[in-house]
Design a protein around this motif. Structure first.
Motif, PDB file in Angstrom:
ATOM      1  N   ILE A   1      15.622 -11.557   1.902  1.00  0.00           N
ATOM      2  CA  ILE A   1      14.515 -10.597   1.922  1.00  0.00           C
ATOM      3  C   ILE A   1      15.081  -9.191   2.014  1.00  0.00           C
ATOM      4  O   ILE A   1      15.885  -8.878   2.914  1.00  0.00           O
ATOM      5  N   VAL A   2      14.682  -8.346   1.064  1.00  0.00           N
ATOM      6  CA  VAL A   2      15.078  -6.939   1.052  1.00  0.00           C
ATOM      7  C   VAL A   2      13.817  -6.103   1.263  1.00  0.00           C
ATOM      8  O   VAL A   2      12.822  -6.291   0.554  1.00  0.00           O
ATOM      9  N   ALA A   3      13.844  -5.211   2.244  1.00  0.00           N
ATOM     10  CA  ALA A   3      12.670  -4.388   2.548  1.00  0.00           C
ATOM     11  C   ALA A   3      12.998  -2.911   2.351  1.00  0.00           C
ATOM     12  O   ALA A   3      14.052  -2.436   2.791  1.00  0.00           O
ATOM     13  N   ILE A   4      12.070  -2.222   1.689  1.00  0.00           N
ATOM     14  CA  ILE A   4      12.190  -0.772   1.518  1.00  0.00           C
ATOM     15  C   ILE A   4      10.968  -0.142   2.142  1.00  0.00           C
ATOM     16  O   ILE A   4       9.838  -0.356   1.695  1.00  0.00           O
ATOM     17  N   ASN A   5      11.177   0.645   3.205  1.00  0.00           N
ATOM     18  CA  ASN A   5      10.052   1.214   3.943  1.00  0.00           C
ATOM     19  C   ASN A   5      10.518   2.438   4.716  1.00  0.00           C
ATOM     20  O   ASN A   5      11.647   2.465   5.220  1.00  0.00           O
ATOM     21  N   THR A   6       9.653   3.419   4.825  1.00  0.00           N
ATOM     22  CA  THR A   6      10.023   4.625   5.579  1.00  0.00           C
ATOM     23  C   THR A   6       9.968   4.398   7.081  1.00  0.00           C
ATOM     24  O   THR A   6      10.545   5.176   7.846  1.00  0.00           O
ATOM     25  N   ASP A   7       9.284   3.335   7.506  1.00  0.00           N
ATOM     26  CA  ASP A   7       9.112   3.063   8.941  1.00  0.00           C
ATOM     27  C   ASP A   7      10.127   2.027   9.406  1.00  0.00           C
ATOM     28  O   ASP A   7      10.030   0.843   9.045  1.00  0.00           O
ATOM     29  N   PRO A   8      11.102   2.426  10.211  1.00  0.00           N
ATOM     30  CA  PRO A   8      12.106   1.469  10.685  1.00  0.00           C
ATOM     31  C   PRO A   8      11.530   0.407  11.614  1.00  0.00           C
ATOM     32  O   PRO A   8      12.156  -0.634  11.834  1.00  0.00           O
ATOM     33  N   ASN A   9      10.343   0.674  12.152  1.00  0.00           N
ATOM     34  CA  ASN A   9       9.707  -0.272  13.074  1.00  0.00           C
ATOM     35  C   ASN A   9       8.650  -1.141  12.404  1.00  0.00           C
ATOM     36  O   ASN A   9       7.926  -1.877  13.080  1.00  0.00           O
ATOM     37  N   ALA A  10       8.547  -1.056  11.101  1.00  0.00           N
ATOM     38  CA  ALA A  10       7.584  -1.901  10.383  1.00  0.00           C
ATOM     39  C   ALA A  10       7.955  -3.369  10.610  1.00  0.00           C
ATOM     40  O   ALA A  10       9.135  -3.728  10.609  1.00  0.00           O
ATOM     41  N   PRO A  11       6.968  -4.235  10.809  1.00  0.00           N
ATOM     42  CA  PRO A  11       7.250  -5.659  11.072  1.00  0.00           C
ATOM     43  C   PRO A  11       8.118  -6.330  10.005  1.00  0.00           C
ATOM     44  O   PRO A  11       8.888  -7.237  10.316  1.00  0.00           O
TER      45      PRO A  11
ATOM     46  N   ARG B   1       0.804  -1.213   0.000  1.00  0.00           N
ATOM     47  CA  ARG B   1       0.000   0.000   0.000  1.00  0.00           C
ATOM     48  C   ARG B   1       0.844   1.274   0.000  1.00  0.00           C
ATOM     49  O   ARG B   1       0.333   2.360  -0.304  1.00  0.00           O
ATOM     50  N   GLY B   2       2.128   1.162   0.295  1.00  0.00           N
ATOM     51  CA  GLY B   2       2.998   2.340   0.276  1.00  0.00           C
ATOM     52  C   GLY B   2       3.153   2.951  -1.090  1.00  0.00           C
ATOM     53  O   GLY B   2       3.664   4.078  -1.227  1.00  0.00           O
ATOM     54  N   ILE B   3       2.696   2.253  -2.136  1.00  0.00           N
ATOM     55  CA  ILE B   3       2.773   2.785  -3.488  1.00  0.00           C
ATOM     56  C   ILE B   3       1.767   3.919  -3.694  1.00  0.00           C
ATOM     57  O   ILE B   3       1.873   4.707  -4.635  1.00  0.00           O
ATOM     58  N   GLU B   4       0.756   3.974  -2.826  1.00  0.00           N
ATOM     59  CA  GLU B   4      -0.212   5.072  -2.742  1.00  0.00           C
ATOM     60  C   GLU B   4      -1.241   5.108  -3.873  1.00  0.00           C
ATOM     61  O   GLU B   4      -2.439   5.128  -3.614  1.00  0.00           O
TER      62      GLU B   4
ATOM     63  N   ARG C   1      -1.951  -7.954  -0.178  1.00  0.00           N
ATOM     64  CA  ARG C   1      -3.380  -8.037  -0.426  1.00  0.00           C
ATOM     65  C   ARG C   1      -4.041  -6.706  -0.777  1.00  0.00           C
ATOM     66  O   ARG C   1      -4.924  -6.671  -1.648  1.00  0.00           O
ATOM     67  N   PRO C   2      -3.690  -5.582  -0.138  1.00  0.00           N
ATOM     68  CA  PRO C   2      -4.384  -4.329  -0.464  1.00  0.00           C
ATOM     69  C   PRO C   2      -4.312  -3.958  -1.942  1.00  0.00           C
ATOM     70  O   PRO C   2      -5.262  -3.376  -2.482  1.00  0.00           O
ATOM     71  N   ILE C   3      -3.214  -4.296  -2.600  1.00  0.00           N
ATOM     72  CA  ILE C   3      -3.082  -3.967  -4.018  1.00  0.00           C
ATOM     73  C   ILE C   3      -4.094  -4.757  -4.848  1.00  0.00           C
ATOM     74  O   ILE C   3      -4.703  -4.230  -5.785  1.00  0.00           O
ATOM     75  N   VAL C   4      -4.284  -6.021  -4.472  1.00  0.00           N
ATOM     76  CA  VAL C   4      -5.260  -6.859  -5.170  1.00  0.00           C
ATOM     77  C   VAL C   4      -6.677  -6.426  -4.830  1.00  0.00           C
ATOM     78  O   VAL C   4      -7.550  -6.358  -5.696  1.00  0.00           O
ATOM     79  N   ASP C   5      -6.916  -6.120  -3.562  1.00  0.00           N
ATOM     80  CA  ASP C   5      -8.253  -5.674  -3.146  1.00  0.00           C
ATOM     81  C   ASP C   5      -8.666  -4.394  -3.872  1.00  0.00           C
ATOM     82  O   ASP C   5      -9.862  -4.195  -4.168  1.00  0.00           O
ATOM     83  N   ASN C   6      -7.684  -3.550  -4.180  1.00  0.00           N
ATOM     84  CA  ASN C   6      -7.982  -2.311  -4.916  1.00  0.00           C
ATOM     85  C   ASN C   6      -8.187  -2.553  -6.406  1.00  0.00           C
ATOM     86  O   ASN C   6      -8.583  -1.629  -7.134  1.00  0.00           O
TER      87      ASN C   6
ATOM     88  N   ILE D   1       5.714  -2.346   1.889  1.00  0.00           N
ATOM     89  CA  ILE D   1       4.923  -3.382   2.558  1.00  0.00           C
ATOM     90  C   ILE D   1       5.256  -3.361   4.045  1.00  0.00           C
ATOM     91  O   ILE D   1       6.428  -3.477   4.422  1.00  0.00           O
ATOM     92  N   SER D   2       4.246  -3.223   4.886  1.00  0.00           N
ATOM     93  CA  SER D   2       4.501  -3.121   6.321  1.00  0.00           C
ATOM     94  C   SER D   2       4.898  -4.458   6.932  1.00  0.00           C
ATOM     95  O   SER D   2       5.708  -4.516   7.855  1.00  0.00           O
TER      96      SER D   2
END
Length: 318
Positions: A282-292, A209-212, A235-240, A266-267
């Motif tokens: 696994i490589v994660a790109i996220n603005t939230d350092p505390n994202a799970p 969902r971070g793609i906005e 899932r949110p991308i598919v739900d949209n 992705i959170s």
């Protein structure tokens, strides 16, 4: 001393990864009970499948040549007859679309308990403890079983068996009642997304969902193209409605085990993590350092994806 019978899973001429993982799970149980591990290969190119499944830890492989693809009635009859012939204590099946189709049927036919979607199995010689996740993976529960049982195992929870085995391979002459076969596979029709199967990809670029906005998906597609990767999503991308269902990773989507999984925006909800935690890297790109997602990432980039992704495209599309 009690034996284990594990049923191989295949689709469209290819063995599924869970078939090799079932060998590991089955060998573990057989070691704990002091028995042998038997593998059942039903339908398709059974001789070729048997050769591929002849790995360390397998004692015997039983082939049933009947048809090319999965059929509920053929599998149910063949497995029931193998159970009567081999008298195993446990029947292991994949927690796949096919496995969940016939596992309850054979449990009912054999009057055995069935435990589905297990992520761990432990036997102390008398009692089997089967571990399952509930509430989207937030809690783990255990079920204790005494005596024979049918068990489905979740993919990517056990490592795939390796090495070359010396199992006995023999054809099992199952007495299939043709009149009891109520359906036949006539062919396959791909729906929404063509021939893409994200569960077979070695490199996945997955977006959340971070793609906005939907139009921002083009940026992620450009990265996937630059890397030669397959595009997937949470899932949110598919739900949209931004990507088709067959691109979804997670409990309600597909379980994937690529060499590299790049999670962008992705959170890391437990439902999503359950579908990709078996990835090698696994490589994660996220603005939230505390994202799970950061807790399971091998490499974490704490930054805005709209700054990072263009840099990656420039780097790999040169």
């Amino acid at each position: 001393m009690t034996d284990v019978l594990a049923v191989a899973d295949h689709r469209r001429g290819e063995l599924r990864d869970v078939s090799y993982e079932s060998i590991t799970a089955g060998r573990q149980l057989a070691d704990e009970t002091g028995g042998d591990l038997h593998i059942a290969v039903i339908s398709g190119t059974v001789d070729d499948f048997a050769d591929k499944l002849n790995r360390d830890g397998v004692d015997a492989i039983h082939t049933v040549s009947h048809g090319e693809e999965f059929n509920h009635d053929v599998y149910s009859q063949a497995i029931t007859q193998l159970y009567d012939e081999l008298a195993p204590q446990y029947v292991l099946t994949p927690n796949s679309v096919n496995g969940l189709d016939y596992a309850p049927a054979i449990a009912n036919e054999l009057d055995l308990p069935v435990v589905t979607d297990t992520i761990d199995l432990d036997n102390d010689g008398e009692t089997l403890v089967a571990t399952r996740e509930m509430y989207g993976g937030k809690v783990e529960t255990t079920t204790e079983l005494e005596g024979d049982a049918v068990i489905t195992i979740r993919g990517a929870e056990w490592p795939a068996a390796e090495g070359t085995g010396d199992a006995t391979i023999e054809a099992f002459d199952a007495d299939i009642d043709e009149d009891a076969i109520g359906s036949t596979v006539n062919g396959f029709e791909e729906v929404g997304g063509g021939d893409v199967d994200i569960s077979e990809a070695d490199l996945l670029v997955s977006v959340g969902r971070g793609i906005e906005e939907e139009e921002n998906l083009d940026l992620i597609r450009d990265l996937a193209d630059a890397l030669g990767a397959t595009l997937s999503s949470s899932r949110p991308i598919v739900d949209n409605g931004w990507l088709p269902k067959n691109r979804q990773v997670g409990q309600s989507g597909k379980v994937v085990t690529p060499d590299v999984y790049i999670a962008i925006g992705i959170s890391g909800a437990v439902q999503h993590v359950a579908g990709m935690k078996g990835s090698d890297t696994i490589v994660a790109i996220n603005t939230d350092p505390n994202a799970p997602i950061m807790d399971i990432a091998d490499y974490a980039i704490v930054d805005d994806l709209f700054d990072v992704v263009p840099e990656l495209i420039d780097e790999f599309d040169g």
